[in-house]
Design a protein around this motif. Structure first.
Motif, PDB file in Angstrom:
ATOM      1  N   ILE A   1      44.333  41.127  34.449  1.00 48.64           N
ATOM      2  CA  ILE A   1      45.596  40.420  34.655  1.00 48.64           C
ATOM      3  C   ILE A   1      46.253  40.104  33.316  1.00 48.64           C
ATOM      4  CG2 ILE A   1      46.645  38.249  35.439  1.00 48.64           C
ATOM      5  CD1 ILE A   1      46.109  40.240  37.664  1.00 48.64           C
TER       6      ILE A   1
ATOM      7  N   ARG B   1      47.433  43.229  31.598  1.00 49.20           N
ATOM      8  CA  ARG B   1      48.729  43.675  32.100  1.00 49.20           C
ATOM      9  C   ARG B   1      49.861  42.821  31.545  1.00 49.20           C
ATOM     10  NH1 ARG B   1      49.158  46.621  36.988  1.00 49.20           N
ATOM     11  NH2 ARG B   1      51.064  45.437  37.371  1.00 49.20           N
TER      12      ARG B   1
ATOM     13  N   TYR C   1      52.777  48.763  32.479  1.00 48.20           N
ATOM     14  CA  TYR C   1      52.357  48.459  33.847  1.00 48.20           C
ATOM     15  C   TYR C   1      53.576  48.104  34.671  1.00 48.20           C
ATOM     16  CZ  TYR C   1      47.872  48.108  31.471  1.00 48.20           C
ATOM     17  OH  TYR C   1      46.762  48.386  30.713  1.00 48.20           O
TER      18      TYR C   1
ATOM     19  N   ARG D   1      54.346  43.700  39.817  1.00 48.81           N
ATOM     20  CA  ARG D   1      53.843  43.499  41.170  1.00 48.81           C
ATOM     21  C   ARG D   1      53.277  42.096  41.252  1.00 48.81           C
ATOM     22  NH1 ARG D   1      48.780  47.439  42.110  1.00 48.81           N
ATOM     23  NH2 ARG D   1      50.191  48.999  41.185  1.00 48.81           N
TER      24      ARG D   1
ATOM     25  N   PHE E   1      47.975  43.288  43.271  1.00 47.43           N
ATOM     26  CA  PHE E   1      47.024  43.849  42.302  1.00 47.43           C
ATOM     27  C   PHE E   1      45.591  43.632  42.760  1.00 47.43           C
ATOM     28  CE2 PHE E   1      43.916  42.644  39.102  1.00 47.43           C
ATOM     29  CZ  PHE E   1      43.835  43.795  38.327  1.00 47.43           C
TER      30      PHE E   1
ATOM     31  N   TYR F   1      42.289  46.265  43.369  1.00 45.98           N
ATOM     32  CA  TYR F   1      41.289  46.103  42.305  1.00 45.98           C
ATOM     33  C   TYR F   1      39.893  45.977  42.909  1.00 45.98           C
ATOM     34  CZ  TYR F   1      38.264  43.769  38.957  1.00 45.98           C
ATOM     35  OH  TYR F   1      37.175  43.432  38.183  1.00 45.98           O
TER      36      TYR F   1
END
Length: 362
Positions: free
Chosen positions: A273, A276, A326, A329, A334, A338
């Motif tokens: 996270i 990104r 990236y 979203r 995500f 994942y």
């Protein structure tokens, strides 16, 4: 465009000598004392921001001391977790993981692999030897996400025979959540952002608690791990240290660093996270757990933003001439793929009822 606060952290505050030396030597994790920051000491936030910036751009793992979580709570959480894996297999299997990835995951019943690190490490094809109990944020039966059967947002599966475990773990999770929220300004300053930048993303944060048991195997298959190499999907992860070795972290030179025990410390690392959000400035470091010499337990707390938070790159983290690496979203959009990419336990050929001796085979 970076703010003036960004210029301050980039130009006026350097990472401490100890942090720089620890990263350069690659023998132990950097250790940060967060006590002064939590006590509001002037300048402590900026120094931690500079140190974490250096760590997250290079190693991605560190340890913190004087974090405010009572060691008595951590010790009791470990005691209750040991009891958790000693209950009968019959009771465990009543709570086996399924649609929501909440509940009991038997040993050698899943393959942990991730396309996010496939280029750095060979794809894992062996069943991990650890067992785990998996918990998300605790919800009530009338929670809208429970009523709508939103995946991974169901009711936790608590073992009926251990009411003290539920009480202790809930206190543990609540304490870890509060600490994680207090650490957010450090990461904001590390990225050159205002200290309160992440507040709007963590109004109702999610978390994922993994209570794990690593049984010392007499014989491991070639290429098999207690927990295979992977990178976390979290914003940040908190893990109380244990004297029993096993955790290893990949260094920038792609060597495996054996994490040394530091009394009363918490290991901290970031996941995909923050990777990104930072547009790859902050790394999500691969790590693994190898076969331990004796019983090893882990209380891993993965901390996430709100389900509807945008986890696309922060504009200020996309430099001149760069592109966002990236897409934009929501965190929830995500999180589901994942977990599906990482855990492979629903295929019957990977499932096993085998329980190692001494882990609840009653």
């Amino acid at each position: 465009m970076m703010t003036s606060a960004s210029a301050e952290i980039d130009n006026k505050v350097a990472a401490s000598a100890g942090v720089r030396a620890s990263i350069a030597e690659g023998k132990d994790l950097p250790i940060l004392d967060v006590g002064p920051y939590l006590a509001g000491v002037p300048g402590a936030l900026e120094q931690l921001g500079a140190d974490v910036k250096c760590i997250q751009e290079n190693l991605g793992f560190f340890a913190i001391v004087n974090h405010g979580i009572p060691q008595s709570l951590i010790d009791e959480s470990f005691r209750q977790t040991a009891k958790l894996f000693d209950i009968s297999m019959e009771e465990k299997l009543r709570h086996r993981v399924g649609f929501h990835h909440q509940g009991y995951l038997p040993p050698k019943s899943s393959i942990l692999k991730s396309t996010a690190i496939a280029e750095k490490i060979a794809v894992n094809t062996k069943k991990d030897t650890n067992a785990a109990w998996l918990f998300m944020r605790n919800r009530s039966a009338d929670d809208p996400k429970v009523l709508s059967n939103v995946r991974h947002r169901g009711l936790n599966q608590w073992p009926e025979s251990l009411p003290e475990f539920r009480k202790t773990l809930f206190e543990y999770q609540t304490s870890m959540e509060k600490l994680s929220l207090k650490l957010l300004p450090i990461y904001a300053r590390a990225l050159g952002l205002p200290a309160d930048y992440f507040d709007s993303m963590f109004k109702a944060p999610e978390y994922y608690q993994r209570c794990a048991y690593y049984h010392p195997e007499e014989k491991m298959e070639e290429g098999q791990y207690a927990l295979a190499p992977h990178s976390d999907g979290s914003f940040l992860t908190l893990l109380p240290m244990t004297p029993v070795p096993g955790l290893q972290v990949m260094t920038p030179s792609k060597e495996w660093l054996k994490v040394s025990y530091v009394k009363d410390a918490l290991i901290v690392n970031t996941g995909q996270i923050l990777n990104r959000l930072s547009n790859d400035r902050f790394i999500a470091t691969p790590h693994r757990v190898v076969n331990p010499p004796t019983k090893r337990y882990a209380l891993t707390f993965f901390f996430y933003p709100d389900d509807d938070a945008n986890v696309g790159p922060i504009p200020a983290c996309v430099g001149p001439g760069e592109k966002a690496k990236y897409d934009s979203r929501s965190f929830y959009d995500f999180f589901v793929p994942y977990l599906d990419d990482l855990y492979h336990y629903n295929d019957p050929k990977f499932m096993s009822e085998v329980e190692p001796a001494g882990a609840g085979s009653k």
